[in-house]
Design a protein around this motif. Structure first.
Motif, PDB file in Angstrom:
ATOM      1  N   PRO A 211      41.385  35.014  67.534  1.00  0.00           N
ATOM      2  CA  PRO A 211      41.908  35.246  68.880  1.00  0.00           C
ATOM      3  C   PRO A 211      43.378  35.624  68.910  1.00  0.00           C
ATOM      4  N   CYS A 212      44.126  35.279  67.857  1.00  0.00           N
ATOM      5  CA  CYS A 212      45.544  35.610  67.804  1.00  0.00           C
ATOM      6  C   CYS A 212      45.944  35.712  66.343  1.00  0.00           C
ATOM      7  N   GLN A 213      47.129  36.221  66.100  1.00  0.00           N
ATOM      8  CA  GLN A 213      47.609  36.379  64.732  1.00  0.00           C
ATOM      9  C   GLN A 213      48.056  35.029  64.192  1.00  0.00           C
ATOM     10  N   LEU A 214      47.194  34.416  63.406  1.00  0.00           N
ATOM     11  CA  LEU A 214      47.514  33.123  62.814  1.00  0.00           C
ATOM     12  C   LEU A 214      48.353  33.334  61.561  1.00  0.00           C
ATOM     13  N   PRO A 215      49.095  32.310  61.116  1.00  0.00           N
ATOM     14  CA  PRO A 215      49.865  32.448  59.879  1.00  0.00           C
ATOM     15  C   PRO A 215      48.944  32.727  58.707  1.00  0.00           C
ATOM     16  N   PRO A 216      49.359  33.573  57.752  1.00  0.00           N
ATOM     17  CA  PRO A 216      48.502  33.903  56.617  1.00  0.00           C
ATOM     18  C   PRO A 216      48.181  32.682  55.790  1.00  0.00           C
ATOM     19  N   ALA A 217      46.968  32.651  55.274  1.00  0.00           N
ATOM     20  CA  ALA A 217      46.535  31.518  54.450  1.00  0.00           C
ATOM     21  C   ALA A 217      47.170  31.604  53.075  1.00  0.00           C
ATOM     22  N   PRO A 218      47.411  30.472  52.406  1.00  0.00           N
ATOM     23  CA  PRO A 218      47.992  30.493  51.069  1.00  0.00           C
ATOM     24  C   PRO A 218      47.057  31.145  50.066  1.00  0.00           C
ATOM     25  N   LYS A 219      47.618  31.532  48.918  1.00  0.00           N
ATOM     26  CA  LYS A 219      46.842  32.254  47.931  1.00  0.00           C
ATOM     27  C   LYS A 219      45.691  31.436  47.384  1.00  0.00           C
ATOM     28  N   GLU A 220      45.869  30.109  47.293  1.00  0.00           N
ATOM     29  CA  GLU A 220      44.806  29.311  46.713  1.00  0.00           C
ATOM     30  C   GLU A 220      43.563  29.261  47.597  1.00  0.00           C
ATOM     31  N   ALA A 221      43.670  29.775  48.839  1.00  0.00           N
ATOM     32  CA  ALA A 221      42.504  29.759  49.717  1.00  0.00           C
ATOM     33  C   ALA A 221      41.392  30.637  49.172  1.00  0.00           C
ATOM     34  N   SER A 222      41.730  31.677  48.378  1.00  0.00           N
ATOM     35  CA  SER A 222      40.732  32.606  47.894  1.00  0.00           C
ATOM     36  C   SER A 222      40.120  32.168  46.574  1.00  0.00           C
ATOM     37  N   GLU A 223      40.545  31.014  46.050  1.00  0.00           N
ATOM     38  CA  GLU A 223      40.014  30.577  44.773  1.00  0.00           C
ATOM     39  C   GLU A 223      38.550  30.195  44.902  1.00  0.00           C
ATOM     40  N   LEU A 224      37.731  30.647  43.931  1.00  0.00           N
ATOM     41  CA  LEU A 224      36.317  30.348  43.894  1.00  0.00           C
ATOM     42  C   LEU A 224      36.010  29.680  42.564  1.00  0.00           C
ATOM     43  N   PRO A 225      34.814  29.112  42.420  1.00  0.00           N
ATOM     44  CA  PRO A 225      34.485  28.443  41.157  1.00  0.00           C
ATOM     45  C   PRO A 225      34.601  29.388  39.970  1.00  0.00           C
ATOM     46  N   LEU A 226      34.893  28.813  38.811  1.00  0.00           N
ATOM     47  CA  LEU A 226      34.971  29.611  37.595  1.00  0.00           C
ATOM     48  C   LEU A 226      33.602  30.177  37.257  1.00  0.00           C
ATOM     49  N   VAL A 227      33.594  31.315  36.578  1.00  0.00           N
ATOM     50  CA  VAL A 227      32.332  31.928  36.174  1.00  0.00           C
ATOM     51  C   VAL A 227      31.632  31.008  35.179  1.00  0.00           C
ATOM     52  N   PRO A 228      30.358  30.672  35.407  1.00  0.00           N
ATOM     53  CA  PRO A 228      29.644  29.775  34.482  1.00  0.00           C
ATOM     54  C   PRO A 228      29.602  30.344  33.074  1.00  0.00           C
ATOM     55  N   SER A 229      29.587  29.469  32.089  1.00  0.00           N
ATOM     56  CA  SER A 229      29.532  29.915  30.698  1.00  0.00           C
ATOM     57  C   SER A 229      28.223  30.648  30.439  1.00  0.00           C
ATOM     58  N   GLY A 230      28.301  31.669  29.621  1.00  0.00           N
ATOM     59  CA  GLY A 230      27.117  32.462  29.295  1.00  0.00           C
ATOM     60  C   GLY A 230      26.950  33.676  30.173  1.00  0.00           C
ATOM     61  N   LEU A 231      27.783  33.813  31.211  1.00  0.00           N
ATOM     62  CA  LEU A 231      27.717  34.967  32.105  1.00  0.00           C
ATOM     63  C   LEU A 231      29.075  35.644  32.172  1.00  0.00           C
ATOM     64  N   SER A 232      29.057  36.972  32.219  1.00  0.00           N
ATOM     65  CA  SER A 232      30.297  37.708  32.441  1.00  0.00           C
ATOM     66  C   SER A 232      30.602  37.715  33.939  1.00  0.00           C
ATOM     67  N   LEU A 233      31.797  38.152  34.295  1.00  0.00           N
ATOM     68  CA  LEU A 233      32.185  38.207  35.708  1.00  0.00           C
ATOM     69  C   LEU A 233      31.255  39.141  36.481  1.00  0.00           C
ATOM     70  N   GLN A 234      30.913  40.287  35.875  1.00  0.00           N
ATOM     71  CA  GLN A 234      30.036  41.240  36.546  1.00  0.00           C
ATOM     72  C   GLN A 234      28.627  40.677  36.708  1.00  0.00           C
ATOM     73  N   GLU A 235      28.127  39.973  35.686  1.00  0.00           N
ATOM     74  CA  GLU A 235      26.784  39.384  35.772  1.00  0.00           C
ATOM     75  C   GLU A 235      26.716  38.310  36.846  1.00  0.00           C
ATOM     76  N   PHE A 236      27.754  37.486  36.917  1.00  0.00           N
ATOM     77  CA  PHE A 236      27.758  36.437  37.942  1.00  0.00           C
ATOM     78  C   PHE A 236      27.876  37.047  39.340  1.00  0.00           C
ATOM     79  N   ALA A 237      28.660  38.128  39.474  1.00  0.00           N
ATOM     80  CA  ALA A 237      28.794  38.793  40.768  1.00  0.00           C
ATOM     81  C   ALA A 237      27.447  39.364  41.220  1.00  0.00           C
ATOM     82  N   ARG A 238      26.687  39.964  40.277  1.00  0.00           N
ATOM     83  CA  ARG A 238      25.367  40.475  40.620  1.00  0.00           C
ATOM     84  C   ARG A 238      24.421  39.331  41.003  1.00  0.00           C
ATOM     85  N   PHE A 239      24.563  38.206  40.329  1.00  0.00           N
ATOM     86  CA  PHE A 239      23.725  37.041  40.624  1.00  0.00           C
ATOM     87  C   PHE A 239      24.018  36.500  42.027  1.00  0.00           C
ATOM     88  N   VAL A 240      25.296  36.479  42.408  1.00  0.00           N
ATOM     89  CA  VAL A 240      25.679  36.007  43.748  1.00  0.00           C
ATOM     90  C   VAL A 240      25.084  36.914  44.821  1.00  0.00           C
TER      91      VAL A 240
END
Length: 473
Positions: free
Chosen positions: A369-398
């Motif tokens: 509804p209005c221009q809120l203050p920008p969120a800190p950088k850590e807001a975009s942090e997501l879980p680490l990629v599980p072992s045995g999968l590359s970043l691209q493989e996990f992205a396709r899985f998601v």
């Protein structure tokens, strides 16, 4: 002997206090000189200066009684404010508001808020004085939120569209209907394992609604003996979202809180609804017509964060099952996942979506509804990629649902899901209190042998205490 007479206290009205502030700002008079002019003490003038901003806010609001000398706050401030908002709405609609009508509405608001309050004539008189109601010409302001829609009748679509600026960030909600292959593992998964999850949160990131999961199973076997109140999410035995029922419950919840909110909805959802329930506390705001039909009314970053947390937690659970049963593949372990397991995984994933990410998502996609203050950088942090999968493989899985046909539905639970401890009637026997206490002892022994952190024991103690309390009931 003459008794010394007390000095009479001379209190200033709000209008006089504003005059004091004007004199101090526009002239070179000292506080002592102003005090002598108004026949009050210098400390009283000093207090007026300290409360300058609050006094000016009351003066500009137009609702304060400008001749009132003392402002005593009401014991029931929530009811006081809610009744004033309703009064503004009623006056804007040109209703003839009477004293009995105000008393009845105050009692109704108190019941909605869960407060034990019975308004009296004296309370109403003081309320009118506090809010400058009924003294001479009424000073009516525009309502601070959009007026309530009329009683159930013609659909609310006939009303002109609202603006997000009419609401605070905490009162703007978005929702998204998310398809989920709840048993899928990397490299597999099919259309027969699909449920739909309804996500809903406000743009301020302060409130996430309880999940609604829909699937074709009318009574999943894993629900046997589980009360609906104990489920981590609501379950609907149909693959479609029950929008009318869900909206009606949302409206009742907001009514109990005395709130007026708006809900962003995809235009496609509004078109598919045959009829809308009579909503009194939730206003529907469709997305712009220029938006794509598949555009959700919840930021895509929030939806993706939910799915990422779900997939990450799912792989962790299946890996633990593999370690217990040697020779079992990941797909075989996933086949034993029940709908109840999926509800717990989804609730845990939704809880892990951080408020900062929700706020930044609403801002980036223009849904705030209005221009809120920008969120800190850590807001975009997501879980680490599980072992045995590359970043691209996990992205396709998601994003696995995007590659599957949309006609899928959750299949009936297989025998593999309940093969351990199944009774003669085909259902797993319900655990007893003794089973629960033995399980606590087993879990504590396992934690002791694996040297966890002290913080983990603190969580175990809290769980142990609650289980023991329930066993004593």
């Amino acid at each position: 002997m003459e008794l010394s007479s007390k000095k009479k206290l001379h209190a200033l009205s709000l209008a006089e206090k504003i005059q004091v502030l004007e004199l101090l700002d526009e002239s070179k008079m000292s506080q002592s000189e102003v005090a002598r002019r108004f026949q009050v003490s210098q400390p009283q003038i000093s207090r007026i200066c300290k409360n300058k901003e609050k006094l000016l806010a009351d003066w500009c609001s137009g609702t304060a009684n400008r001749e009132r000398k003392r402002k005593r706050e009401s014991k029931y401030s929530g009811i006081d404010e809610a009744l004033l908002c309703w009064y503004h709405i009623a006056r804007a609609k040109a209703w003839d508001v009477t004293g009995p009508m105000l008393l009845h509405k105050a009692k109704e608001l108190a019941d909605i808020m869960g407060q034990d309050f019975v308004p009296s004539i004296g309370w109403l008189v003081r309320w009118k004085r506090r809010n400058n109601v009924g003294f001479g010409g009424r000073h009516i302001l525009a309502p601070s939120f959009p007026p309530e829609p009329p009683p159930p009748g013609p659909t609310s679509r006939a009303q002109p569209p609202l603006s997000l600026k009419d609401f605070s960030p905490e009162d703007v909600f978005g929702c998204a209907e998310v398809p989920l292959l709840y048993r899928a593992v990397p490299g597999s998964g099919g259309p027969c394992e699909r449920v739909r999850v309804l996500l809903c949160a406000n743009s301020g990131g302060t409130e996430k609604r309880r999940l609604l999961v829909s699937g074709l199973q009318a009574a999943p076997r894993c629900f046997f003996g589980v009360s609906s109140e104990a489920l981590p999410a609501s379950y609907h035995p149909d693959l479609g979202i029950p929008w009318s029922e869900w909206l009606a419950q949302f409206d009742r919840d907001m009514g109990r809180q005395g709130r007026q909110v708006t809900l962003l909805l995809a235009a496609r959802v509004l078109e598919e609804l045959a009829s809308l329930p009579g909503l009194h506390h939730v206003r529907l705001l469709p997305l712009a017509a220029t938006a794509a039909p598949s555009t959700p009314a919840l930021p895509s970053s929030v939806v993706r964060a939910f799915k990422t947390h779900y997939r990450h937690r799912l792989l962790g659970k299946l890996a633990a099952l593999q370690s217990r049963r040697a020779g079992v593949s990941l797909a075989e372990a996933g086949a034993g996942l029940t709908v109840l397991d999926a509800l717990h995984l989804a609730a845990a994933a939704w809880a892990k979506v951080p408020p900062q990410l929700i706020v930044s998502g609403f801002i980036q996609e223009g849904l705030a509804p209005c221009q809120l203050p920008p969120a800190p950088k850590e807001a975009s942090e997501l879980p680490l990629v599980p072992s045995g999968l590359s970043l691209q493989e996990f992205a396709r899985f998601v994003d696995l649902e995007g590659e599957e046909p949309s006609s899928g539905a959750c299949k009936e639970e297989t025998d593999a899901e309940a093969e351990e401890g199944v009774g003669e009637d085909g259902f797993q026997p319900l655990p007893t209190k003794a089973d629960a206490l033995r399980a606590l002892g087993t879990l504590r022994r396992w934690l002791e042998c694996n040297s966890p952190s002290p913080a983990l024991f603190d969580k175990f103690y809290a769980c142990e205490e609650e289980v023991e309390r329930l066993c004593c009931l």
